[in-house]
Design an enzyme around this catalytic site. Structure first.
Site, mmCIF file in Angstrom:
data_model
loop_
_atom_site.group_PDB
_atom_site.id
_atom_site.type_symbol
_atom_site.label_atom_id
_atom_site.label_comp_id
_atom_site.label_asym_id
_atom_site.label_seq_id
_atom_site.Cartn_x
_atom_site.Cartn_y
_atom_site.Cartn_z
ATOM 1 C CG ASP A 218 -1.877 1.173 1.236
ATOM 2 O OD1 ASP A 218 -2.679 1.289 0.298
ATOM 3 O OD2 ASP A 218 -1.799 1.984 2.175
ATOM 4 C CE LYS A 222 -1.758 5.096 0.998
ATOM 5 N NZ LYS A 222 -1.957 5.108 2.459
#
Length: 365
Positions: A218, A222
């Protein structure tokens, strides 16, 4: 005369349902101050949709349960055309890889998209670039500020710096509100690591599958989004990702089985905590070194006195080092997780597009 903006919402979990509350609660103020009426004529989850031409109201959950029906994306498009709904903004509040496949079709219909879903911006470069060509060719807007830092203006700030010609040297920070909460709590409190994870889940800070957070993927997504925002042609495979999971747990396929074995993390992290330096805290960071072309996610020990070391709760922080910010980085810091801040970030993105549509309408008039 007010401009009506029609929001087509996909995903009515924590973030989506909170967004509905925020829209209904603020619509009168937005109408008065900005000359905009926000309507939500369609809401849908992965299997069921509910249509209401003049927009849903506070009883939407009951209506959805009673009048919702199985649908396909073409049903949504046909309904929009039949009712002649204009100023369409598709909101993706899902985490669905499958749903992203419909983005191009939406843009080709002239619809705009606001998404909290990171997948479209982290697929292959070929897809990433072709999506932007589709957006340009159809004069549409694509906003995704909540992809990084929930409601924090990280992407907008970085984009403005880059667009102004500012040379970005390094981006470094805690991008995950969930991992921020986990390591803030673990560093400061006498709790087992599994207890901290369960607390983060209960507070709604983590992804539905906590392995998404603990894998480091995750944060990597980003970081990739930010790298591409400043023009770097990078793939997810270019990022060195340090997983927070031992290999034995990474091999478990089913989420329920994984959750039953969370306590297997306790001994490893307890040993790590014993070795922690005084006046330091654990932080899981993403780091993009533009000058060397490297991207990494990793667990580090950070001095408590640094901007990243001073984080509390589920706060996120990003440091931007550039030509103008060489020694003292530009720091953006604030709440980095939670349905309320993410929904507010989505609403802000909606209003950015709505204002542009309203301005265009006034110019045409």
């Amino acid at each position: 005369m007010n401009t009506t903006i029609n929001i087509i919402l996909f995903g009515i979990g924590n973030v989506g349902s909170t967004l509905i509350k925020q829209v209904l609660a603020t619509n009168a103020t937005i109408s008065l101050k900005q000359g905009l009426n926000l309507e939500i004529p369609i809401i849908a989850n992965s299997t069921t949709a509910f249509f209401k031409t003049n927009g849903i109201k506070n009883n939407w959950q009951t209506d959805f349960e009673i009048f919702g029906f199985p649908y396909k994306i073409n049903d949504i498009i046909r309904y929009i055309q039949k009712e002649e709904l204009g100023n369409i903004i598709i909101v993706d509040a899902t985490a669905s890889r499958k749903f992203v496949k419909h983005y191009k079709a939406f843009f080709q219909q002239g619809y705009h998209i606001v998404t909290a879903n990171k997948i479209a911006n982290t697929l292959s470069l070929d897809y990433y670039n072709s999506l932007r060509t589709t957006i340009l060719n159809n004069w549409t807007h694509f906003n995704y500020e909540t992809n990084v830092g929930a409601g924090l203006p990280i992407i907008e700030t970085l984009r403005r710096l880059s667009d102004s010609g500012e040379q970005i040297h390094k981006i470094r920070g805690v991008f995950s509100g969930s991992l921020s909460y986990i390591f803030n709590t673990f560093s400061e409190k006498q709790l087992l690591f599994s207890e901290v994870l369960q607390s983060a889940q209960q507070k709604g800070f983590t992804e539905p599958d906590i392995r998404e957070d603990l894998s480091g993927k995750d944060v990597a997504r980003k970081l990739l989004i930010l790298a591409r925002e400043i023009g770097l042609q990078k793939e997810l495979s270019d990022i060195g990702i340090e997983s927070l999971l031992p290999s034995s747990l990474e091999e478990i396929h089913y989420l329920n089985d994984f959750n039953l074995k969370l306590n297997e993390l306790d001994s490893y992290y307890s040993d790590l905590k014993v070795k922690k330096l005084a006046n330091h805290v654990f932080r899981y960071i993403g780091e993009l070194d533009v000058l060397n072309g490297t991207l990494q996610t990793k667990l580090v020990l950070e001095p408590k006195t640094s901007a990243i070391g001073q984080l509390r709760g589920a706060d996120a922080a990003i440091e931007i080092f550039s030509e103008s910010y060489k020694e003292q980085p530009l720091v953006i810091q604030g709440a980095g997780a939670g349905s309320a801040v993410t929904a507010r970030g989505i609403l802000t993105d909606i209003l950015k597009i709505a204002k542009q549509l309203n301005t265009f309408k006034l110019v045409e008039a």
